[in-house]
Design an enzyme around this catalytic site. Structure first.
Site, mmCIF file in Angstrom:
data_model
loop_
_atom_site.group_PDB
_atom_site.id
_atom_site.type_symbol
_atom_site.label_atom_id
_atom_site.label_comp_id
_atom_site.label_asym_id
_atom_site.label_seq_id
_atom_site.Cartn_x
_atom_site.Cartn_y
_atom_site.Cartn_z
ATOM 1 C CB CYS A 2 5.090 -43.907 12.315
ATOM 2 S SG CYS A 2 5.725 -44.516 11.082
ATOM 3 N NE ARG A 27 6.968 -41.930 17.882
ATOM 4 C CZ ARG A 27 7.467 -42.780 18.408
ATOM 5 N NH1 ARG A 27 8.144 -42.292 19.477
ATOM 6 N NH2 ARG A 27 7.651 -44.254 18.026
ATOM 7 C CD1 TRP A 85 11.376 -43.505 9.167
ATOM 8 C CD2 TRP A 85 11.554 -41.157 9.717
ATOM 9 N NE1 TRP A 85 12.849 -43.116 9.217
ATOM 10 C CE2 TRP A 85 12.855 -41.784 9.456
ATOM 11 C CE3 TRP A 85 11.204 -39.788 9.903
ATOM 12 C CZ2 TRP A 85 13.880 -40.835 9.441
ATOM 13 C CZ3 TRP A 85 12.502 -38.901 9.800
ATOM 14 C CH2 TRP A 85 13.559 -39.397 9.569
ATOM 15 C CG ASN A 111 5.541 -46.351 15.878
ATOM 16 O OD1 ASN A 111 6.527 -46.444 14.763
ATOM 17 N ND2 ASN A 111 6.015 -46.442 17.174
ATOM 18 N N GLY A 112 5.702 -48.977 13.454
ATOM 19 C CA GLY A 112 6.536 -50.083 13.892
ATOM 20 C C GLY A 112 6.626 -50.838 12.710
ATOM 21 C CD GLU A 495 30.228 -40.527 18.306
ATOM 22 O OE1 GLU A 495 29.138 -40.018 18.676
ATOM 23 O OE2 GLU A 495 31.155 -40.257 17.391
ATOM 24 C CE LYS A 499 28.061 -36.958 19.867
ATOM 25 N NZ LYS A 499 28.458 -37.485 18.650
ATOM 26 C CD GLU A 502 29.248 -33.304 18.479
ATOM 27 O OE1 GLU A 502 28.825 -32.603 17.872
ATOM 28 O OE2 GLU A 502 29.316 -34.535 18.414
ATOM 29 C CG HIS A 518 54.832 -45.564 19.453
ATOM 30 N ND1 HIS A 518 56.005 -46.088 19.712
ATOM 31 C CD2 HIS A 518 53.628 -46.518 19.538
ATOM 32 C CE1 HIS A 518 56.010 -47.512 19.387
ATOM 33 N NE2 HIS A 518 54.478 -47.840 19.381
ATOM 34 C CE LYS A 617 21.678 -34.132 14.271
ATOM 35 N NZ LYS A 617 22.150 -34.690 15.048
HETATM 36 C C1 AGP Z 1 28.126 -35.244 15.443
HETATM 37 O O1 AGP Z 1 27.752 -35.255 16.740
HETATM 38 C C2 AGP Z 1 28.038 -34.153 14.705
HETATM 39 N N1 AGP Z 1 26.628 -33.192 14.622
HETATM 40 C C3 AGP Z 1 28.686 -33.979 13.409
HETATM 41 O O2 AGP Z 1 30.029 -34.565 13.518
HETATM 42 C C4 AGP Z 1 28.014 -34.975 12.287
HETATM 43 O O3 AGP Z 1 28.176 -36.418 12.712
HETATM 44 C C5 AGP Z 1 28.668 -34.617 11.102
HETATM 45 O O4 AGP Z 1 28.549 -33.429 10.579
HETATM 46 C C6 AGP Z 1 28.258 -35.827 9.843
HETATM 47 O O5 AGP Z 1 26.827 -35.281 9.855
HETATM 48 P P1 AGP Z 1 26.010 -36.255 8.801
HETATM 49 O O6 AGP Z 1 25.811 -37.794 9.368
HETATM 50 O O7 AGP Z 1 24.576 -36.017 8.756
HETATM 51 O O8 AGP Z 1 26.509 -36.540 7.380
#
Ligand code: AGP
Length: 622
Positions: A2, A27, A85, A111-112, A495, A499, A502, A518, A617
């Site tokens: 929060c 937040r 939150w 907050n917390g 992951e 990153k 992306e 392989h 996003k």
């Molecule tokens: C991750 O950095 C990306 N923004 C994307 O792969 C994301 O993880 C994916 O679209 C899933 O989103 P979500 O967790 O909101 O479902």
């Protein structure tokens, strides 16, 4: 996560508080409120929803702008504000902060999480206190009321001593129109000192438009602020001398908390975010408490689970993969992992003894929602793991476990990932506890290790960045990055590669190290940077022999290793060490240098890491 803000000074502070909350809305933004003290009386306005609703409630944006508390005459020059939150108690006006004591003389914002809120509430109720909300935070107002006998700082200090958890709070008393008192235990707290006025806030942007003089409050400290002054004391009441600093950020930097980008700011928020995500779920030392989840997923159901299926997309899928290893390792339940956009179209076989976990930070990813709905229609119980209250995922599930990362603005997920991994560990230990697949000692040991993770995350972020930057300087012109790992290290490779793809747009691949020979080994030459997850685990020696294979082809091996693990040094060109913890928990630390590597490579290429090309996003399209 929060946002709290407080003001004491000479200026009418309603707008100052609301503007401060505006800067803290990242937040939390499911409800908000302010309390203003004037003429010995505290007036409060709270509203559900984002700040626009609170602005409307105080009549700020209405012609003439004189809503409820606006008409206090003379206008209040002391007050508190909060943007929420929710963690304890539903999203309602009653549960929004600020909270008052029985006579509304004491008001607080927090907050917390107060971990020992149940026993404190029971005790205070038995002493005659009447609670008006479902929150853990309201406890603090009543504790201050209980201890108050004229000295607000002393009462706050005693209340602080009664509390357990992870929080920062600020308090106001109707008898003290010139004083606010705040305290910090882990959660951020900062003071802004102006000419005859002082601000208290969760983060500097809340007051940066008004003053650039900031005073940091450390853990276990209490600060008493009056107009233009701040007195810091420790938990015993001893004065603490501390220099304030001048903040040189411009507005854009301010929005990013002094960081160059939202992504870097959000990486820095990971210790707090993970601490909030695990805090009250690990308040006991011998069991995991998943609260509301346990109402829908009863011990009887948990005992009957034959199989767990995890569905997710992108980074959330990788968090699920870490969870799979942890759940199988600890709870001995078979776990299937599926990309949601594949699961929903492969006509999956589903049984009533299946638990399907849908992981989605936004709670709005179309493929994950569809996969959850399909599983539910076919009789499985569905648990949603999401970061957003009120998101669609919360309606497409039988139970919901929230991560508490706060709002994530950078498209590349960072803090939501580590919070998801922490939550998957909680689910794994919770299932193991209910199914009796771990000894009490082992369970307690793992819970203790989890509680230490926020500090180890901070330690990692503080210790690895320079080495990571050196790697980025050497490799950012590379044409291809390869990530190698085994077992629970593999999801971290996936992951790391995601990153890198992306935000730097450099082709990157992640492979199970045992698979190298392989095929993918053909990709290697002496210009290929190969990042290997070589943290301590039962199969480290296997990973080391794969690293030797890679080096034999002339490629640079950058190893992520557990602190003090000498043998990795011999099999790599550069080692980045992360603190030691249980091998199943190691991935939550090992991912941090990979986030930073992608970040610094992209920054060195001059790319916009917050808004990468072609990406959104939240992916609400199918
Ligand atoms: C991750 O950095 C990306 N923004 C994307 O792969 C994301 O993880 C994916 O679209 C899933 O989103 P979500 O967790 O909101 O479902």
């Amino acid at each position: 996560m929060c946002g709290i803000v407080g003001y004491v000074g000479r200026r009418p502070c309603r707008d100052l508080l609301i503007n401060g909350l505006q800067k803290l809305e990242y937040r939390g933004y499911d409800s908000a409120g302010i309390s203003l003290l004037a003429d010995g009386r505290i007036d409060t306005v709270r509203a559900v929803g984002n700040l626009a609703n609170l602005r409307a409630a105080v009549g700020l944006d209405v012609e003439g702008g004189d809503g409820a508390v606006a008409v206090a005459a003379p206008p209040a020059t002391i007050g508190l504000g909060h943007t929420r939150w929710a963690t304890h108690g539903r999203v309602t006006e009653q549960n929004a902060h600020p909270h008052g004591d029985c006579s509304d003389d004491v008001h607080i914002v927090l907050n917390g999480i107060v971990e020992n809120h149940s026993e404190l509430r029971a005790q205070l109720t038995s002493e005659g206190h009447i609670f008006s909300s479902e929150t853990d935070a309201e406890i603090v107002a009543h504790l201050i009321e209980k201890h108050y006998s004229g000295d607000l700082t002393a009462a706050v200090r005693q209340a602080f001593a009664d509390l357990r958890g992870h929080y920062a709070f600020a308090a106001m008393h109707a008898d003290h129109p010139d004083t606010l008192v705040a305290a910090r235990q882990e959660c951020p707290l900062i003071v802004g000192i102006g000419a005859e006025e002082t601000f208290i806030a969760s983060a500097i942007p809340a007051f940066l438009a008004e003053t650039r003089i900031a005073l940091a409050i450390e853990n276990g400290e209490i600060v008493t602020v009056t107009p233009g002054e701040a007195q810091v004391t420790d938990a015993e009441g001893n004065p603490v001398e501390r220099e304030s600093d001048e903040v040189l950020w411009d507005d854009e930097a301010a929005e990013k908390g002094g960081y160059a980008t939202f992504m870097r700011k959000e990486m820095a928020e990971q210790p707090d975010a993970v601490a909030e995500t695990i805090a009250d779920r690990l308040s006991a030392s011998d069991r995991v408490d998943l609260g509301q989840v346990e109402a829908a997923l009863t011990p009887e159901f948990v005992a009957s689970i034959d199989r767990i299926v995890i569905v997710a997309c992108g980074t959330s899928y990788h968090a699920g993969l870490v969870g799979r290893y942890a759940i199988e390792q600890w709870a001995r339940v078979p776990v299937e992992m599926d990309i949601a956009s594949e699961y929903r179209y492969r006509d999956p076989v589903v049984s009533p003894n299946d638990l399907v976990i849908g992981i989605t930070q936004s709670g709005e990813t179309a493929d994950t929602l569809a996969a959850m709905r399909l599983a539910r229609e076919r009789g499985a119980k569905v648990l949603a793991l999401t970061n957003i209250m009120g998101s669609q995922a919360t309606r497409d599930a039988d139970a919901v476990l929230f991560t508490r990362a706060g709002l994530e603005i950078g498209v590349a997920a960072t803090k939501t990932f580590t919070c998801q991994v922490a939550a998957m560990y909680l689910i794994g230990l919770w299932l193991a506890g209910l199914r009796g697949t771990l000894s009490d000692d082992r369970l307690a040991e793992l819970i203790a290790e989890m509680k230490a993770l926020p500090h180890k995350i901070q330690e990692t972020l503080d210790s690895v960045e320079d080495r990571v930057k050196a790697v980025a300087r050497a490799e950012h012109r590379g044409r291809f990055f390869l990530y190698l790992g085994r077992n629970i290290g593999l999801p971290i490779c996936l992951e790391g590669a995601l990153k890198m793809k992306e935000i730097s747009y450099i082709p990157s691949d992640a492979y199970a190290a045992g698979e190298m020979k392989h095929g993918p080994i053909a990709l290697l030459d002496d210009s290929t940077p190969v990042v290997c997850i070589a943290t301590d685990s039962p199969i480290l020696d296997k990973v080391l022999s794969n690293m030797e294979e890679v080096r034999a082809r002339g490629a640079d091996v950058i190893a992520i290793a557990t602190h003090g693990q000498e043998k990795v040094r011999d099999a790599s060109d550069l080692v980045i060490e992360v603190p030691a913890t249980d091998w199943v928990l190691q991935p939550i630390l090992a991912v941090l240098p990979l986030q930073l590597l992608a970040y610094h490579v992209a920054r060195m290429l001059g790319l916009n890491v917050d808004q990468p090309r072609n990406l959104a996003k939240t992916v609400t399209v199918e």
